[in-house]
Scaffold this motif. Structure first.
Motif, PDB file in Angstrom:
ATOM      1  N   PHE A 114      92.302 -15.005  54.652  1.00 22.52           N
ATOM      2  CA  PHE A 114      91.434 -14.518  53.572  1.00 22.52           C
ATOM      3  C   PHE A 114      91.397 -15.571  52.479  1.00 22.52           C
ATOM      4  CE2 PHE A 114      90.492 -12.290  49.659  1.00 22.52           C
ATOM      5  CZ  PHE A 114      89.762 -11.152  49.989  1.00 22.52           C
ATOM      6  N   ARG A 115      90.208 -15.915  52.008  1.00 25.50           N
ATOM      7  CA  ARG A 115      90.133 -16.918  50.942  1.00 25.50           C
ATOM      8  C   ARG A 115      90.192 -16.232  49.574  1.00 25.50           C
ATOM      9  NH1 ARG A 115      86.044 -21.845  49.584  1.00 25.50           N
ATOM     10  NH2 ARG A 115      86.891 -22.054  47.469  1.00 25.50           N
ATOM     11  N   TYR A 116      91.263 -16.547  48.835  1.00 20.76           N
ATOM     12  CA  TYR A 116      91.430 -15.961  47.501  1.00 20.76           C
ATOM     13  C   TYR A 116      91.437 -17.077  46.466  1.00 20.76           C
ATOM     14  CZ  TYR A 116      93.446 -13.342  43.587  1.00 20.76           C
ATOM     15  OH  TYR A 116      93.662 -12.760  42.359  1.00 20.76           O
ATOM     16  N   ASP A 117      90.506 -17.027  45.520  1.00 23.92           N
ATOM     17  CA  ASP A 117      90.493 -18.032  44.453  1.00 23.92           C
ATOM     18  C   ASP A 117      90.974 -17.448  43.140  1.00 23.92           C
ATOM     19  OD1 ASP A 117      89.271 -19.987  46.148  1.00 23.92           O
ATOM     20  OD2 ASP A 117      87.380 -18.862  45.912  1.00 23.92           O
ATOM     21  N   ASN A 118      90.513 -16.237  42.841  1.00 23.02           N
ATOM     22  CA  ASN A 118      90.880 -15.562  41.595  1.00 23.02           C
ATOM     23  C   ASN A 118      90.595 -14.073  41.787  1.00 23.02           C
ATOM     24  OD1 ASN A 118      88.058 -15.106  41.104  1.00 23.02           O
ATOM     25  ND2 ASN A 118      87.930 -17.247  40.465  1.00 23.02           N
ATOM     26  N   PRO A 119      90.909 -13.244  40.776  1.00 22.58           N
ATOM     27  CA  PRO A 119      90.708 -11.797  40.973  1.00 22.58           C
ATOM     28  C   PRO A 119      89.292 -11.430  41.437  1.00 22.58           C
ATOM     29  CG  PRO A 119      91.997 -12.176  39.001  1.00 22.58           C
ATOM     30  CD  PRO A 119      91.558 -13.525  39.475  1.00 22.58           C
ATOM     31  N   GLN A 120      88.305 -12.243  41.081  1.00 26.12           N
ATOM     32  CA  GLN A 120      86.919 -11.940  41.517  1.00 26.12           C
ATOM     33  C   GLN A 120      86.789 -11.914  43.039  1.00 26.12           C
ATOM     34  OE1 GLN A 120      84.966 -10.876  39.215  1.00 26.12           O
ATOM     35  NE2 GLN A 120      86.506 -11.464  37.688  1.00 26.12           N
ATOM     36  N   SER A 121      87.712 -12.602  43.722  1.00 22.52           N
ATOM     37  CA  SER A 121      87.670 -12.607  45.188  1.00 22.52           C
ATOM     38  C   SER A 121      87.885 -11.200  45.754  1.00 22.52           C
ATOM     39  CB  SER A 121      88.744 -13.540  45.758  1.00 22.52           C
ATOM     40  OG  SER A 121      88.659 -14.811  45.158  1.00 22.52           O
ATOM     41  N   LEU A 122      88.369 -10.273  44.899  1.00 26.91           N
ATOM     42  CA  LEU A 122      88.647  -8.914  45.374  1.00 26.91           C
ATOM     43  C   LEU A 122      87.433  -7.993  45.213  1.00 26.91           C
ATOM     44  CD1 LEU A 122      92.184  -8.556  43.733  1.00 26.91           C
ATOM     45  CD2 LEU A 122      91.679  -9.059  46.138  1.00 26.91           C
ATOM     46  N   GLN A 123      86.364  -8.518  44.609  1.00 26.33           N
ATOM     47  CA  GLN A 123      85.168  -7.714  44.367  1.00 26.33           C
ATOM     48  C   GLN A 123      84.676  -7.043  45.658  1.00 26.33           C
ATOM     49  OE1 GLN A 123      83.785  -7.384  41.265  1.00 26.33           O
ATOM     50  NE2 GLN A 123      82.212  -6.013  42.091  1.00 26.33           N
ATOM     51  N   GLY A 124      84.520  -5.727  45.593  1.00 26.90           N
ATOM     52  CA  GLY A 124      83.975  -4.975  46.734  1.00 26.90           C
ATOM     53  C   GLY A 124      84.950  -4.742  47.884  1.00 26.90           C
ATOM     54  N   LYS A 125      86.205  -5.194  47.725  1.00 25.92           N
ATOM     55  CA  LYS A 125      87.172  -5.052  48.828  1.00 25.92           C
ATOM     56  C   LYS A 125      87.907  -3.717  48.738  1.00 25.92           C
ATOM     57  CE  LYS A 125      86.324  -9.209  50.275  1.00 25.92           C
ATOM     58  NZ  LYS A 125      85.268  -9.302  51.266  1.00 25.92           N
ATOM     59  N   ARG A 126      88.564  -3.354  49.851  1.00 21.98           N
ATOM     60  CA  ARG A 126      89.427  -2.163  49.863  1.00 21.98           C
ATOM     61  C   ARG A 126      90.873  -2.653  49.724  1.00 21.98           C
ATOM     62  NH1 ARG A 126      88.538  -0.126  55.526  1.00 21.98           N
ATOM     63  NH2 ARG A 126      88.484  -2.384  55.727  1.00 21.98           N
ATOM     64  N   ILE A 127      91.595  -2.102  48.754  1.00 21.31           N
ATOM     65  CA  ILE A 127      92.968  -2.548  48.488  1.00 21.31           C
ATOM     66  C   ILE A 127      93.933  -1.382  48.697  1.00 21.31           C
ATOM     67  CG2 ILE A 127      94.489  -3.734  46.847  1.00 21.31           C
ATOM     68  CD1 ILE A 127      91.960  -4.502  45.249  1.00 21.31           C
ATOM     69  N   ALA A 128      94.866  -1.533  49.633  1.00 24.59           N
ATOM     70  CA  ALA A 128      95.837  -0.465  49.907  1.00 24.59           C
ATOM     71  C   ALA A 128      97.045  -0.633  48.992  1.00 24.59           C
ATOM     72  CB  ALA A 128      96.280  -0.527  51.362  1.00 24.59           C
ATOM     73  N   THR A 129      97.536   0.467  48.430  1.00 25.34           N
ATOM     74  CA  THR A 129      98.704   0.397  47.550  1.00 25.34           C
ATOM     75  C   THR A 129      99.354   1.764  47.366  1.00 25.34           C
ATOM     76  OG1 THR A 129      99.496  -0.432  45.412  1.00 25.34           O
ATOM     77  CG2 THR A 129      97.444   0.832  45.367  1.00 25.34           C
ATOM     78  N   THR A 130     100.608   1.740  46.895  1.00 24.02           N
ATOM     79  CA  THR A 130     101.225   3.001  46.446  1.00 24.02           C
ATOM     80  C   THR A 130     101.239   3.014  44.905  1.00 24.02           C
ATOM     81  OG1 THR A 130     103.345   1.911  46.846  1.00 24.02           O
ATOM     82  CG2 THR A 130     102.669   3.509  48.464  1.00 24.02           C
ATOM     83  N   TYR A 131     100.621   2.011  44.293  1.00 22.97           N
ATOM     84  CA  TYR A 131     100.576   1.907  42.826  1.00 22.97           C
ATOM     85  C   TYR A 131      99.131   1.895  42.328  1.00 22.97           C
ATOM     86  CZ  TYR A 131     105.468   0.984  43.379  1.00 22.97           C
ATOM     87  OH  TYR A 131     106.788   1.117  43.700  1.00 22.97           O
ATOM     88  N   PRO A 132      98.370   2.989  42.546  1.00 24.30           N
ATOM     89  CA  PRO A 132      96.943   2.984  42.190  1.00 24.30           C
ATOM     90  C   PRO A 132      96.676   2.785  40.703  1.00 24.30           C
ATOM     91  CG  PRO A 132      97.690   5.211  42.754  1.00 24.30           C
ATOM     92  CD  PRO A 132      98.793   4.270  43.145  1.00 24.30           C
ATOM     93  N   ASN A 133      97.558   3.264  39.848  1.00 17.83           N
ATOM     94  CA  ASN A 133      97.291   3.149  38.409  1.00 17.83           C
ATOM     95  C   ASN A 133      97.506   1.736  37.880  1.00 17.83           C
ATOM     96  OD1 ASN A 133      96.628   5.972  37.348  1.00 17.83           O
ATOM     97  ND2 ASN A 133      98.390   6.333  38.668  1.00 17.83           N
ATOM     98  N   ILE A 134      98.601   1.082  38.328  1.00 17.01           N
ATOM     99  CA  ILE A 134      98.847  -0.294  37.869  1.00 17.01           C
ATOM    100  C   ILE A 134      97.764  -1.218  38.438  1.00 17.01           C
ATOM    101  CG2 ILE A 134     100.469  -2.233  37.844  1.00 17.01           C
ATOM    102  CD1 ILE A 134     102.759  -0.222  38.128  1.00 17.01           C
ATOM    103  N   LEU A 135      97.427  -0.984  39.703  1.00 22.44           N
ATOM    104  CA  LEU A 135      96.372  -1.793  40.327  1.00 22.44           C
ATOM    105  C   LEU A 135      95.041  -1.559  39.611  1.00 22.44           C
ATOM    106  CD1 LEU A 135      95.191  -3.638  42.510  1.00 22.44           C
ATOM    107  CD2 LEU A 135      95.034  -1.635  44.028  1.00 22.44           C
ATOM    108  N   GLY A 136      94.736  -0.302  39.301  1.00 21.60           N
ATOM    109  CA  GLY A 136      93.487   0.033  38.613  1.00 21.60           C
ATOM    110  C   GLY A 136      93.378  -0.683  37.281  1.00 21.60           C
ATOM    111  N   ARG A 137      94.503  -0.746  36.556  1.00 16.34           N
ATOM    112  CA  ARG A 137      94.492  -1.429  35.259  1.00 16.34           C
ATOM    113  C   ARG A 137      94.200  -2.916  35.439  1.00 16.34           C
ATOM    114  NH1 ARG A 137      99.960  -1.490  31.847  1.00 16.34           N
ATOM    115  NH2 ARG A 137     100.605  -2.569  33.737  1.00 16.34           N
ATOM    116  N   PHE A 138      94.841  -3.519  36.456  1.00 21.07           N
ATOM    117  CA  PHE A 138      94.625  -4.946  36.739  1.00 21.07           C
ATOM    118  C   PHE A 138      93.146  -5.214  37.060  1.00 21.07           C
ATOM    119  CE2 PHE A 138      94.273  -8.206  40.106  1.00 21.07           C
ATOM    120  CZ  PHE A 138      94.784  -9.309  39.445  1.00 21.07           C
TER     121      PHE A 138
END
Ligand code: PRT
Ligand code: ZN
Length: 299
Positions: A114-138
């Motif tokens: 996966f090519r990751y340059d900066n947080p924008q690389s996550l645009q439109g992606k599905r992110i799995a976590t057990t920390y939805p609130n901390i991730l949501g804030r980020f």
């Protein structure tokens, strides 16, 4: 009556923080008997009881005033705090002290290809976590729209199962990520264990014990690496020798009977003292050096 006099400290029943938490309380002078499957350990020599619970429940127990203190990871504390705030509830727990244990980080990790340059690389992606609130804030801070897939565990296999594109999970050594062909690309929270307490007023007896425990824990943290060093030094080279003592503030200098040109130096070094340091001190004229472990310190 009991509720007002005996402190309740919630710690993890079984997991990564359990042994450290029990050891810390033991080093604070607490004696207790830990029976198998026991949920409460009665302190025998202090008005303090230990509640053994799941780590995720610790902030709630402090919030509900069932426990006065809790030992839990900053990751859990932050997630709970944000979850309460999202529901319009004021979080009633505050961090009293960070502890030198349970260090890890909450990170974004992506598949190797996966090519990751900066947080924008996550645009439109599905992110799995057990920390939805901390991730949501980020994501919000970086103005990224992504789908948060909240799981209760086994986050690292979500991309392989097709449930998510990337993950946000705790990392310490990084071995789990490597084993799952994932790479860490961004740290969103640095974590370690901490002591939390209710900001609600407690009885003066309890307040006094909280204060004493905090001073003891602070002392325990300080002595971890500390060494007590004793040496003889030529008076003429004292300044140089003081500079060579690692992390010591104000050593005690005492005249050496029968040697007007020499002094005895006693110092507490806040860092470990290595052979190289002793060799450096010797080269500066120090002799009769003794390095001792420090067991307790109270400031
Ligand atoms: O049953 P309970 O809910 O009480 O326990 P738990 O399974 O939720 O928690 P536990 O015992 O795994 O962890 C307790 C706390 O330890 C966490 O909340 C963190 O504050 C801290 N901690 C420190 C860690 C790690 N390091 C850690 N590496 N918690 C979890 N991990 C996991 C991580 O989730 C991943 O699966 O370990 C794996 C990664 O480790 P590495 O070394 O391969 O990178
Ligand atoms: Zn947990």
């Amino acid at each position: 009556m009991d509720k007002h006099t005996r402190l309740k400290v919630a710690i993890q029943k079984s997991g990564r923080l359990t042994e450290h938490s029990l050891e810390l309380l033991t080093r604070c002078g607490l004696k207790f008997n830990r029976g198998k499957d026991q949920l409460i350990c009665h302190g025998e020599n202090m008005p303090l009881d230990i509640l053994l619970v799941r780590d995720d429940d610790i902030p709630d127990l402090v919030q509900q005033d069932v426990a006065d203190l809790g030992i839990v990871g900053i990751n859990v504390i932050e997630e709970k705090r944000l979850a309460f705030e999202a529901r319009g509830i004021q979080p009633l727990f505050e961090v009293l002290m960070r502890l030198d244990q349970g260090r890890c980080r909450l990170s974004i990790a992506v598949p190797d290809d996966f090519r990751y340059d900066n947080p924008q690389s996550l645009q439109g992606k599905r992110i799995a976590t057990t920390y939805p609130n901390i991730l949501g804030r980020f994501l919000k801070q970086h103005n990224v729209q992504a789908e948060i897939v909240t799981l209760s565990g086994a986050v690292e296999i979500a991309p392989r199962l097709g449930r998510a594109d990337v993950i946000c999970d705790l990392v310490s050594s990084g071995a789990t990520l490597t084993a799952n062909h994932l790479k860490e690309v961004a740290v969103i929270l640095e974590s370690q264990a901490a002591i939390i307490r209710t900001p609600v007023a407690v009885s003066p007896e309890k307040q006094d014990w909280i204060h004493r425990l905090m001073l003891r824990m602070d002392g325990i943290q300080q002595v971890k690496e500390s060494k007590y060093i004793l040496l003889h030094a030529p008076r003429a080279r004292l300044e140089e020798i003081k500079r060579l003592l690692p992390g010591s503030e104000s050593p005690t200098i005492i005249p050496l009977e029968g040697h007007p040109d020499k002094v005895v130096v006693h110092a507490v070094c806040r860092e470990n003292v290595f052979w190289e340091t002793l060799e450096g001190l010797k080269a500066a004229g120090a002799s009769s050096m003794l390095v001792l472990p420090v067991e307790k310190m109270l400031n």
